[in-house]
Design a protein around this motif. Structure first.
Motif, PDB file in Angstrom:
ATOM      1  N   ALA A 243     -39.998  51.052  91.142  1.00  6.59           N
ATOM      2  CA  ALA A 243     -41.402  51.218  91.518  1.00  6.59           C
ATOM      3  C   ALA A 243     -41.491  52.064  92.780  1.00  6.59           C
ATOM      4  CB  ALA A 243     -42.051  49.859  91.748  1.00  6.59           C
ATOM      5  N   LEU A 244     -42.325  53.086  92.707  1.00  6.90           N
ATOM      6  CA  LEU A 244     -42.554  53.986  93.840  1.00  6.90           C
ATOM      7  C   LEU A 244     -44.047  54.022  94.127  1.00  6.90           C
ATOM      8  CD1 LEU A 244     -40.288  56.777  92.390  1.00  6.90           C
ATOM      9  CD2 LEU A 244     -39.667  55.288  94.291  1.00  6.90           C
ATOM     10  N   VAL A 245     -44.408  54.366  95.329  1.00  7.33           N
ATOM     11  CA  VAL A 245     -45.830  54.358  95.680  1.00  7.33           C
ATOM     12  C   VAL A 245     -46.298  55.771  95.986  1.00  7.33           C
ATOM     13  CG1 VAL A 245     -45.428  53.902  98.142  1.00  7.33           C
ATOM     14  CG2 VAL A 245     -47.595  53.223  97.097  1.00  7.33           C
ATOM     15  N   ARG A 246     -47.497  56.091  95.532  1.00  3.47           N
ATOM     16  CA  ARG A 246     -48.143  57.368  95.832  1.00  3.47           C
ATOM     17  C   ARG A 246     -49.534  57.060  96.390  1.00  3.47           C
ATOM     18  NH1 ARG A 246     -43.642  58.392  94.958  1.00  3.47           N
ATOM     19  NH2 ARG A 246     -42.724  59.901  93.507  1.00  3.47           N
ATOM     20  N   TRP A 247     -50.015  57.939  97.224  1.00  2.00           N
ATOM     21  CA  TRP A 247     -51.338  57.752  97.818  1.00  2.00           C
ATOM     22  C   TRP A 247     -52.273  58.817  97.261  1.00  2.00           C
ATOM     23  CZ3 TRP A 247     -52.324  57.405 103.843  1.00  2.00           C
ATOM     24  CH2 TRP A 247     -53.673  57.140 104.069  1.00  2.00           C
ATOM     25  N   LYS A 248     -53.271  58.399  96.516  1.00  2.00           N
ATOM     26  CA  LYS A 248     -54.271  59.325  96.012  1.00  2.00           C
ATOM     27  C   LYS A 248     -55.378  59.428  97.057  1.00  2.00           C
ATOM     28  CE  LYS A 248     -56.943  60.452  91.860  1.00  2.00           C
ATOM     29  NZ  LYS A 248     -57.411  59.954  90.534  1.00  2.00           N
TER      30      LYS A 248
ATOM     31  N   ASP B 288     -46.114  47.169 101.372  1.00  2.00           N
ATOM     32  CA  ASP B 288     -45.066  46.605 100.518  1.00  2.00           C
ATOM     33  C   ASP B 288     -45.580  45.379  99.758  1.00  2.00           C
ATOM     34  OD1 ASP B 288     -43.222  48.522 101.154  1.00  2.00           O
ATOM     35  OD2 ASP B 288     -42.163  47.334 102.651  1.00  2.00           O
ATOM     36  N   GLU B 289     -46.297  44.516 100.443  1.00  2.00           N
ATOM     37  CA  GLU B 289     -46.838  43.328  99.772  1.00  2.00           C
ATOM     38  C   GLU B 289     -47.803  43.725  98.648  1.00  2.00           C
ATOM     39  OE1 GLU B 289     -48.358  40.121 102.104  1.00  2.00           O
ATOM     40  OE2 GLU B 289     -46.808  40.345 103.647  1.00  2.00           O
ATOM     41  N   TYR B 290     -48.594  44.757  98.904  1.00  2.00           N
ATOM     42  CA  TYR B 290     -49.517  45.253  97.876  1.00  2.00           C
ATOM     43  C   TYR B 290     -48.737  45.747  96.658  1.00  2.00           C
ATOM     44  CZ  TYR B 290     -52.708  48.490  95.524  1.00  2.00           C
ATOM     45  OH  TYR B 290     -53.454  49.166  94.571  1.00  2.00           O
ATOM     46  N   VAL B 291     -47.660  46.509  96.900  1.00  2.00           N
ATOM     47  CA  VAL B 291     -46.846  47.045  95.796  1.00  2.00           C
ATOM     48  C   VAL B 291     -46.181  45.912  95.025  1.00  2.00           C
ATOM     49  CG1 VAL B 291     -44.813  48.437  95.232  1.00  2.00           C
ATOM     50  CG2 VAL B 291     -46.486  49.286  96.897  1.00  2.00           C
ATOM     51  N   TRP B 292     -45.619  44.931  95.751  1.00  3.25           N
ATOM     52  CA  TRP B 292     -44.972  43.806  95.064  1.00  3.25           C
ATOM     53  C   TRP B 292     -45.958  43.099  94.128  1.00  3.25           C
ATOM     54  CZ3 TRP B 292     -43.045  41.572 100.369  1.00  3.25           C
ATOM     55  CH2 TRP B 292     -42.078  42.433 100.901  1.00  3.25           C
ATOM     56  N   ASP B 293     -47.139  42.848  94.652  1.00  4.30           N
ATOM     57  CA  ASP B 293     -48.145  42.145  93.851  1.00  4.30           C
ATOM     58  C   ASP B 293     -48.576  42.979  92.643  1.00  4.30           C
ATOM     59  OD1 ASP B 293     -50.087  39.756  93.783  1.00  4.30           O
ATOM     60  OD2 ASP B 293     -51.440  41.469  93.635  1.00  4.30           O
TER      61      ASP B 293
ATOM     62  N   ARG C   1     -36.709  38.919  87.631  1.00  2.00           N
ATOM     63  CA  ARG C   1     -37.405  40.109  87.125  1.00  2.00           C
ATOM     64  C   ARG C   1     -37.666  41.133  88.233  1.00  2.00           C
ATOM     65  NH1 ARG C   1     -40.746  38.837  82.800  1.00  2.00           N
ATOM     66  NH2 ARG C   1     -41.223  41.063  82.689  1.00  2.00           N
ATOM     67  N   LEU C   2     -37.694  40.675  89.483  1.00  2.00           N
ATOM     68  CA  LEU C   2     -38.036  41.548  90.609  1.00  2.00           C
ATOM     69  C   LEU C   2     -36.795  41.821  91.447  1.00  2.00           C
ATOM     70  CD1 LEU C   2     -40.676  42.866  91.771  1.00  2.00           C
ATOM     71  CD2 LEU C   2     -40.707  40.996  93.425  1.00  2.00           C
TER      72      LEU C   2
END
Length: 553
Positions: A332-337, A363-368, A418-419
């Protein structure tokens, strides 16, 4: 209670002075100058004032005065000379030797109390002013006083041009840890002296903080690397240290409306831009750096709103099993639109968030969000693929991390296996015992631990024995740089064999060509990730890819 030192050989005179002063002060007594020096050697910092007789055996008052005023740690203590003589020549001689005031006998209680109180107050006021103006360790200006003086110079000399130059010592904390704080302080004092001598009458200097210094000097036509290298060479020669690195940043003072503090920030930004660059000792702040700073500010200003409005999107990059040619996992990677700047890659905002601490919220937002995706995939009947998420250094320092992750997993009715939690190798550097303790707890809870960017640091092999990990992810540069060498010389082969012996899953990142894939296959690498297979993609694109693969099974 403030302490007063009486230096008087006559017992009756000492008792009279003691009676006058003892209600308001803690009175210490000495019968001659030598005894007084012995007391000063033990507790000079505690003594607020000295009352001194001139005519005494062993060491008279004049000799004592000369010694005290020529000894740095004693010289600021005010001294009132007491004597029977009221001749002007005696008073002048005492004052010339360093006395602060002069009283004659017989003693007048009100006069003595008034003069003692006044001189103590004057000394303490001067000490407070000095503390505000001068750094105690180095003797240079304090930060606030430097800002004030620099502004006064700029305002008073509109026809002159100036530069702000700031510096700091790279990895100073490491030097402190290795050699000790006293040695670190000595290094700071020596650098302060060299800077002060270099600036001389051309400007002013201060200690900004810890190992950071700032100067404001009249502009020179040109700066050279050799100018700053010379300062470094002097420092190295004083301490016989060859691993000291100092980086300088220069901010030209072109805008008078800009605060001196902002100018120092810009100079430090220029210095930081050359961290790690061998042989480069200084950099000048320019429009490019200004653009970077403005973008960083825009990122900081918009980060909380972006989180609230879910502008951050989770992208997914599949990992593949070479032998089965199927998806084996996901990163999982994060991008900012961003509403104005468009899609931003992690390189644009992650370093900013790591610096300002917002990374923990992201990070907490991405995990969730990832757990929410996995719950949805389960409901659609997709394969239960593990997803790797980033755990930053700031996260690992948080003692509540295990509880936070457990709550997220529980809220989406998932199991910890799973994580997968990705921790970069560099996160273990420093306070490793505490970090390892947290990681071990997470692993005992069932979360698989991955070491990301393996091979990019300096101590990977030494660390493998101690770290609680399940998966090694080879740094993409490691793969790309090494695959052209003969197999018998291949470091990568050794790492793959070692991972197998340690029963660690190994994933090679950054596979971009068929040749790289074939080489990895030949030397026994089982799992890969990279653009050759798939770029990071949106949730919708990934689900379409997964459905196509399921249809072909």
């Amino acid at each position: 209670m403030r302490k007063v030192l009486l230096v008087e050989d006559n017992l009756i005179n000492r008792k009279m002075l003691h009676d006058i002063l003892s209600d308001d002060y803690d009175v210490m007594e000495a019968q001659n100058g030598q005894q007084a020096l012995d007391i000063l050697a033990q507790c000079a910092e505690e003594i607020s004032i000295i009352l001194l007789d001139i005519v005494m055996p062993i060491m008279d008052g004049y000799t004592f005065l000369s010694i005290v005023k020529n000894t740095a740690q004693y010289s600021s203590i005010p001294i009132i000379v007491t004597t029977h003589n009221d001749h002007e020549s005696d008073e002048v001689l005492a004052l010339e030797r360093g006395a602060t005031d002069f009283v004659t006998k017989p003693y007048k209680a009100n006069v003595i109390l008034h003069r003692v109180a006044s001189l103590i107050k004057l000394r303490e006021t001067a000490a407070m002013v000095n503390l505000y103006q001068y750094d105690r360790l180095t003797g240079l200006y304090t930060t606030e006083y430097f800002y004030q003086q620099a502004r006064n110079i700029l305002t008073g000399n509109p026809d002159k041009t100036y530069d702000i130059a700031c510096c700091n010592i790279e990895k100073f904390k490491l030097l402190n840890d290795v050699f000790g704080i006293p040695a670190g302080d000595a290094l700071i004092r020596a650098l302060a002296q060299i800077i002060s001598e270099s600036v001389d009458k051309r400007g002013i200097a201060c200690r900004l903080w810890a190992d950071q210094f700032a100067c404001m000097v009249e502009r020179r036509s040109k700066y050279s690397n050799e100018d700053f290298e010379r300062i470094l060479d002097i420092l190295k020669s004083k301490f016989n240290l060859q691993n000291v690195v100092i980086k300088w940043g220069i901010c030209p003072v072109d805008a008078q409306d800009l605060s001196v503090e902002k100018m120092c920030d810009r100079a430090m930004l220029a210095a930081k831009s050359i961290y790690g660059q061998y042989g480069k000792h200084f950099a000048v702040y320019d429009d490019l750096m200004r653009g970077q700073m403005l973008q960083e500010q825009a990122i900081t200003d918009g980060m909380q709103e972006a989180l609230n409005e879910k502008q951050f999107e989770v992208f997914l990059q599949p990992q593949f099993s070479i032998s089965q040619n199927t998806i084996s996992g996901i990163e999982a990677l994060v991008r900012w639109k961003h509403p104005e700047m468009g899609f931003l890659s992690p390189a644009a905002f992650i370093p900013v968030f790591e610096k300002n601490g917002f990374i923990t919220k992201l990070d907490e937002y991405v995990w969730d969000r990832v757990c929410e995706m996995m719950r949805g995939w389960d409901e659609k009947g997709y394969p239960k693929l593990p997803v790797s998420v980033n755990v930053s250094r700031a996260d690992v320092y948080n003692a509540d991390l295990p509880d936070t992750l457990a709550q997220i997993i529980k809220s989406h009715a998932l199991t910890p296996d799973r994580l997968h939690l990705e921790v970069t190798e560099s996160a273990y550097i420093g306070n490793s015992e505490n970090i390892i303790s947290i990681i071990e707890k997470l692993r005992s809870m069932g979360f698989p631990i991955e070491m990301d960017d393996f091979g990019s640091g300096y101590s990977s092999l030494n660390m493998l024995n101690d770290l609680p990990i399940d998966v090694l992810k080879l740094d993409m540069r490691f793969v790309q740089n090494k695959t052209g060498k003969p197999i018998r010389h291949e470091i990568l082969q050794f790492i793959i064999d070692l991972a197998k012996k340690m029963k660690l899953k190994l994933i090679a990142e950054g596979v971009e060509t068929k040749e790289q894939l074939e080489r990895l296959r030949v030397i026994g690498c089982e799992y890969v990730q990279g653009y050759y297979f798939a770029k990071p993609m949106s949730q919708h694109e990934f689900e379409a890819l997964l459905e196509r693969e399921m249809a072909n099974v």
